[in-house]
Design an enzyme around this catalytic site. Structure first.
Site, PDB file in Angstrom:
ATOM      1  N   ASP A  36       2.680   4.825   4.952  1.00 27.36           N
ATOM      2  CA  ASP A  36       2.577   4.200   6.352  1.00 27.36           C
ATOM      3  C   ASP A  36       2.495   2.730   6.431  1.00 27.36           C
ATOM      4  O   ASP A  36       2.531   2.181   7.516  1.00 27.36           O
ATOM      5  CB  ASP A  36       1.336   4.662   7.069  1.00 27.36           C
ATOM      6  CG  ASP A  36       0.189   4.917   6.303  1.00 27.36           C
ATOM      7  OD1 ASP A  36       0.209   4.375   4.947  1.00 27.36           O
ATOM      8  OD2 ASP A  36      -1.143   5.289   6.837  1.00 27.36           O
ATOM      9  N   HIS A  37       2.357   2.072   5.080  1.00 30.30           N
ATOM     10  CA  HIS A  37       2.589   0.657   5.013  1.00 30.30           C
ATOM     11  C   HIS A  37       4.038   0.178   4.540  1.00 30.30           C
ATOM     12  O   HIS A  37       4.561   0.777   3.801  1.00 30.30           O
ATOM     13  CB  HIS A  37       1.489  -0.020   4.082  1.00 30.30           C
ATOM     14  CG  HIS A  37       0.081   0.337   4.531  1.00 30.30           C
ATOM     15  ND1 HIS A  37      -0.684  -0.649   5.072  1.00 30.30           N
ATOM     16  CD2 HIS A  37      -0.749   1.459   4.615  1.00 30.30           C
ATOM     17  CE1 HIS A  37      -1.955  -0.055   5.346  1.00 30.30           C
ATOM     18  NE2 HIS A  37      -1.808   0.892   5.144  1.00 30.30           N
ATOM     19  N   GLU A  53      -3.891   1.936  -2.830  1.00 28.48           N
ATOM     20  CA  GLU A  53      -4.079   3.342  -2.645  1.00 28.48           C
ATOM     21  C   GLU A  53      -3.097   3.900  -3.500  1.00 28.48           C
ATOM     22  O   GLU A  53      -2.216   4.925  -3.181  1.00 28.48           O
ATOM     23  CB  GLU A  53      -3.800   3.584  -1.307  1.00 28.48           C
ATOM     24  CG  GLU A  53      -4.837   3.464  -0.324  1.00 28.48           C
ATOM     25  CD  GLU A  53      -5.017   4.266   0.958  1.00 28.48           C
ATOM     26  OE1 GLU A  53      -5.531   5.181   0.889  1.00 28.48           O
ATOM     27  OE2 GLU A  53      -4.276   3.693   2.003  1.00 28.48           O
ATOM     28  N   ASN A  88       0.893  -1.154   0.006  1.00 30.00           N
ATOM     29  CA  ASN A  88       0.063   0.083   0.107  1.00 30.00           C
ATOM     30  C   ASN A  88       1.050   1.193   0.031  1.00 30.00           C
ATOM     31  O   ASN A  88       1.420   1.542   0.882  1.00 30.00           O
ATOM     32  CB  ASN A  88      -0.870   0.090   1.273  1.00 30.00           C
ATOM     33  CG  ASN A  88      -1.915   1.249   1.055  1.00 30.00           C
ATOM     34  OD1 ASN A  88      -1.377   2.240   0.771  1.00 30.00           O
ATOM     35  ND2 ASN A  88      -3.009   1.062   1.862  1.00 30.00           N
ATOM     36  N   ASN A 126      -6.935  -4.540   6.006  1.00 30.27           N
ATOM     37  CA  ASN A 126      -7.481  -3.731   7.034  1.00 30.27           C
ATOM     38  C   ASN A 126      -8.166  -4.567   8.134  1.00 30.27           C
ATOM     39  O   ASN A 126      -9.110  -4.128   8.768  1.00 30.27           O
ATOM     40  CB  ASN A 126      -8.320  -2.625   6.497  1.00 30.27           C
ATOM     41  CG  ASN A 126      -7.689  -1.278   6.043  1.00 30.27           C
ATOM     42  OD1 ASN A 126      -6.913  -0.768   6.650  1.00 30.27           O
ATOM     43  ND2 ASN A 126      -7.988  -0.788   4.864  1.00 30.27           N
ATOM     44  N   ASP A 185      -1.537  -6.306   6.399  1.00 32.37           N
ATOM     45  CA  ASP A 185      -1.201  -6.467   4.889  1.00 32.37           C
ATOM     46  C   ASP A 185      -0.881  -8.049   4.959  1.00 32.37           C
ATOM     47  O   ASP A 185      -0.048  -8.467   5.730  1.00 32.37           O
ATOM     48  CB  ASP A 185      -0.168  -5.671   4.435  1.00 32.37           C
ATOM     49  CG  ASP A 185      -0.631  -4.147   4.465  1.00 32.37           C
ATOM     50  OD1 ASP A 185      -1.063  -3.482   3.531  1.00 32.37           O
ATOM     51  OD2 ASP A 185      -0.217  -3.504   5.740  1.00 32.37           O
ATOM     52  N   ASP A 229      -3.730  -4.954   1.103  1.00 32.16           N
ATOM     53  CA  ASP A 229      -3.966  -4.403   2.455  1.00 32.16           C
ATOM     54  C   ASP A 229      -5.594  -4.857   2.915  1.00 32.16           C
ATOM     55  O   ASP A 229      -6.476  -4.308   2.538  1.00 32.16           O
ATOM     56  CB  ASP A 229      -4.013  -2.870   2.296  1.00 32.16           C
ATOM     57  CG  ASP A 229      -4.378  -2.080   3.577  1.00 32.16           C
ATOM     58  OD1 ASP A 229      -4.785  -2.562   4.492  1.00 32.16           O
ATOM     59  OD2 ASP A 229      -4.431  -0.896   3.426  1.00 32.16           O
TER      60      ASP A 229
END
Length: 255
Positions: free
Chosen positions: A245-246, A34, A7, A147, A216, A145
């Site tokens: 951030d991933h 994303e 991501n 989530n 993830d 991802d």
DNA sequence: ATGCCCTACTTGGTAGGA
């Protein structure tokens, strides 16, 4: 054979980091989430220069997924067939002998919210579609991802996160239902460092404090399970300037 | 603590993320 999911939280911002990472690790196939780019703005030429073909499914501002591969992808599917969705979250294709499904699962925002209800509907539709997809393509990976932090071991502070988004019983039950289709969490096929996360909040110095979640994932089908040689989270890109951030998750298959 | 950071966008507050 090496595959990865990442991501990137805006490919417009992260393209230089992606190109550097591809040059260093030369994976065969990568799914991105994303991207936040409409297809006309996707950096097709830069990736071709790096040796990758791109199948893209983007939208403005939010979401957006892509499938990068050295060999051409066939039978490409975008989003979940039969599930009406204005959000670009899924891209699947056949690369060589592998069916690769790249997905950006809905965030869900908060239990009880309309976005949470959408996440539940989306997870149900994904499950039904994958049941059929596995019949047609036994050599399948579901990577992206999710989530969802499937277990307390995937959460830096399980007490604080109990019942919060990514950790609700409903989300974890959906994750188990995916496993029940004959899928396996590749990361957990191996002994891993304790406190292994794939996402760290930008706030609170979370990365420096290693306060994160493992959300993830790469799930592999029954027939691929014996071929998994390794599965790791590459934390190094999270140390870049202006990181996503991933972190990427990388799998190696033999045979 | 409805806070913190990052991204995109009708470019200045807001929405969304996780």
């Amino acid at each position: 054979m090496k595959l990865a999911t990442w991501n990137v939280n805006s490919l417009a911002v992260r393209l230089p980091q992606l190109l550097a990472w591809l040059a260093e690790h030369h994976p065969d196939t990568v799914v991105l989430q994303e991207t936040k780019l409409t297809d006309d703005k996707f950096p097709v030429a830069e990736l071709a220069e790096a040796g990758y073909l791109a199948q893209v499914f983007g939208q403005k501002t939010y979401n957006g997924v892509a499938l990068l591969s050295r060999e051409p992808a066939a039978d490409v599917v975008k989003n979940i067939p039969g599930f009406e969705d204005p959000q670009a979250r899924v891209i699947a294709g056949t690369v060589g002998s592998l069916r690769v499904v790249g997905a950006y699962f809905p965030n869900g925002q908060a239990p009880g919210s309309e976005k949470f209800a959408y996440k539940m509907r989306w997870l149900e539709a994904l499950h039904e579609w994958l049941k059929a997809e596995l019949q047609r393509y036994p050599r399948l990976l579901l990577m992206g991802d999710y989530n969802v932090a499937p277990e307390d071991a995937d959460v830096h502070d399980p007490v604080a996160w109990a019942g919060q988004i990514h950790c609700t019983p409903e989300e974890r039950e959906h994750f188990r239902q995916l496993l029940a289709l004959g899928l396996h969490d590749a990361f957990r096929l191996f002994e891993q460092p304790p406190k292994s996360w794939s996402w760290w909040d930008y706030r609170n110095l979370a990365f420096r404090r290693n306060q994160g979640l493992r959300i993830d994932h790469i799930l592999v089908s029954d027939v691929l399970k014996p071929q998994v040689a390794s599965c790791v989270i590459d934390k190094l890109p999270r140390k870049n300037e202006r990181p996503s951030d991933h972190a990427p998750v990388v799998i190696e298959l033999i045979g």
